[in-house]
Design an enzyme around this catalytic site. Structure first.
Site, PDB file in Angstrom:
ATOM      1  N   GLU A 136       0.840  -1.198   0.000  1.00  0.00           N
ATOM      2  CA  GLU A 136       0.000   0.000   0.000  1.00  0.00           C
ATOM      3  C   GLU A 136       0.878   1.252   0.000  1.00  0.00           C
ATOM      4  O   GLU A 136       0.947   1.996   0.977  1.00  0.00           O
ATOM      5  CB  GLU A 136      -0.975  -0.078   1.187  1.00  0.00           C
ATOM      6  N   ARG A 146       1.983  -8.260   1.007  1.00  0.00           N
ATOM      7  CA  ARG A 146       1.171  -7.540   2.016  1.00  0.00           C
ATOM      8  C   ARG A 146       1.738  -7.720   3.433  1.00  0.00           C
ATOM      9  O   ARG A 146       1.760  -6.769   4.216  1.00  0.00           O
ATOM     10  CB  ARG A 146      -0.254  -8.084   1.956  1.00  0.00           C
ATOM     11  N   HIS A 191      -3.850   3.094   5.277  1.00  0.00           N
ATOM     12  CA  HIS A 191      -3.857   1.957   4.358  1.00  0.00           C
ATOM     13  C   HIS A 191      -4.318   2.435   2.980  1.00  0.00           C
ATOM     14  O   HIS A 191      -4.687   3.587   2.795  1.00  0.00           O
ATOM     15  CB  HIS A 191      -4.869   0.901   4.819  1.00  0.00           C
ATOM     16  N   GLU A 234      -8.456   4.193   4.408  1.00  0.00           N
ATOM     17  CA  GLU A 234      -8.171   3.473   3.177  1.00  0.00           C
ATOM     18  C   GLU A 234      -8.119   4.539   2.095  1.00  0.00           C
ATOM     19  O   GLU A 234      -9.146   5.082   1.696  1.00  0.00           O
ATOM     20  CB  GLU A 234      -9.274   2.452   2.850  1.00  0.00           C
TER      21      GLU A 234
HETATM   22  N1  LIG Z   1      -9.444  -3.584  12.485  1.00  0.00           N
HETATM   23  C1  LIG Z   1      -9.338  -3.464  11.122  1.00  0.00           C
HETATM   24  N2  LIG Z   1      -9.439  -2.248  10.562  1.00  0.00           N
HETATM   25  C2  LIG Z   1      -9.327  -2.097   9.225  1.00  0.00           C
HETATM   26  C3  LIG Z   1      -9.146  -3.187   8.388  1.00  0.00           C
HETATM   27  C4  LIG Z   1      -9.037  -3.008   6.898  1.00  0.00           C
HETATM   28  C5  LIG Z   1      -7.620  -3.200   6.372  1.00  0.00           C
HETATM   29  C6  LIG Z   1      -7.577  -2.751   4.932  1.00  0.00           C
HETATM   30 SE1  LIG Z   1      -6.063  -3.270   3.905  1.00  0.00          SE
HETATM   31  C7  LIG Z   1      -7.194  -4.678   6.469  1.00  0.00           C
HETATM   32  O1  LIG Z   1      -7.781  -5.531   5.816  1.00  0.00           O
HETATM   33  O2  LIG Z   1      -6.270  -4.939   7.269  1.00  0.00           O
HETATM   34  C8  LIG Z   1      -9.023  -4.465   8.949  1.00  0.00           C
HETATM   35  C9  LIG Z   1      -9.140  -4.603  10.318  1.00  0.00           C
HETATM   36 CL1  LIG Z   1      -8.988  -6.167  11.061  1.00  0.00          CL
HETATM   37 ZN   LIG Z   2      -3.992  -2.388   4.492  1.00  0.00          ZN
HETATM   38 ZN   LIG Z   3      -6.518  -1.882   2.199  1.00  0.00          ZN
END
Ligand SMILES: Nc1ncc(C[C@H](C[SeH])C(=O)O)cc1Cl
Ligand SMILES: [Zn+2]
Ligand SMILES: [Zn+2]
Ligand SMILES: [Zn+2]
Length: 264
Positions: free
Chosen positions: A27, A82, A152, A226
């Site tokens: 990212e 990733r 992100h 994001e």
């Molecule tokens: N607590 C969280 N907050 C945001 C996300 C979205 C990100 C986007 Se890349 C991910 O999948 O790790 C995922 C989690 Cl587990």
């Molecule tokens: Zn991410």
């Molecule tokens: Zn993401």
């Protein structure tokens, strides 16, 4: 790992914002934003009233690249990597998803216990040294850290707890209204549209994330950004979009920081 402290004095007990970038290696717009933030802070302090007030009243801790080994790997080996680059005993597959490795409903939903999965939760909570270092720092400074922002890409979302459950956070209403205000000011610059909401219902149910962990530790203003885009280029966002993305994101971050300041 290099943690920058942006603010007037070191080691003070001033309230603080913790901002991290590059938790997910591919990212790339994320570390670009942290760099942009630091440059904006040092170049507009003293002239921009909002930034001057922010840095006079608060400390901002910036972790420009959370997942250093993974980031390097995307530059030299696999652009779409990733996870971290840690060895998994008993497997030839490398790495853990650092955003599934925090102690927040760890490995219950939206994560895999298969080391070969891109959302592998790791052999245990905080198994990744990068995650442990960040968690240790925030735990140590939890009395002063008032906001946690983790950057992100992609999807153009402003997420807040919870992702590990559909239950609404105690501060849901406030977190939602601040997110909507931040998204609105972000849109005002270049027209980029964002969706705000709890992670579980806005993107997917997933456990072990840093924002949920920080929130449950007591850091009320905990958000996952994001950034651009919505899928046309995805992680391979063109260089021409770095500046506009950073400019608009700056407005949202300053909006949230101003709200934190008003509610100290
Ligand atoms: N607590 C969280 N907050 C945001 C996300 C979205 C990100 C986007 Se890349 C991910 O999948 O790790 C995922 C989690 Cl587990
Ligand atoms: Zn991410
Ligand atoms: Zn993401
Ligand atoms: Zn612009």
């Amino acid at each position: 790992m290099h943690l920058l402290q942006v603010g007037k004095s070191t080691g003070s007990t001033k309230p603080a914002v913790f901002l991290d970038c590059g938790i997910h290696a591919r990212e790339w717009i994320s570390p670009a934003f942290c760099q942009w933030f630091v440059n904006e802070a040092v170049t507009t302090y003293g002239t921009d009233p909002e930034m001057t007030r922010l840095l006079d009243e608060m400390n901002v801790f910036v972790l420009p690249v959370f997942n250093i080994d993974g980031y390097d790997y995307t530059w030299n080996r696999d652009r779409m990597w990733r996870k971290t680059r840690s060895k998994n005993s008993g497997s030839s597959c490398i790495g853990t998803d650092p955003n599934r490795n925090f102690d927040a409903g760890w490995c219950t939903v939206g994560a895999s216990s298969n080391p070969c999965s891109d959302t592998y939760c790791g052999p245990k909570v905080e198994s990744e040294i990068e995650v442990k270092n960040v968690a240790d720092f925030i735990r140590k400074n939890k009395s002063t850290i008032k906001a946690y922002l983790t950057i992100h890409s992609y999807s153009q979302l402003l997420l807040f707890p919870y992702s590990y459950t559909y239950e609404l956070a105690a501060d849901h209403n406030e977190l939602m209204s601040v997110a909507e205000g931040a998204a609105e000011v972000l849109t005002s610059l270049h027209g980029t549209r964002y969706t705000s909401g709890p992670g579980a219902s806005t993107i997917y149910l997933a456990a072990g994330g840093s924002d949920d962990w920080a929130y449950d530790l007591g850091v009320k203003y905990s958000y996952t950004f994001e950034l651009r885009d919505t899928g046309r280029y995805g992680f391979l966002l063109p260089e021409s979009q770095i500046k506009p993305t950073c400019e608009e994101t700056m407005l949202a971050v300053k909006y949230i920081a101003a709200h934190v300041l008003r509610n100290l």
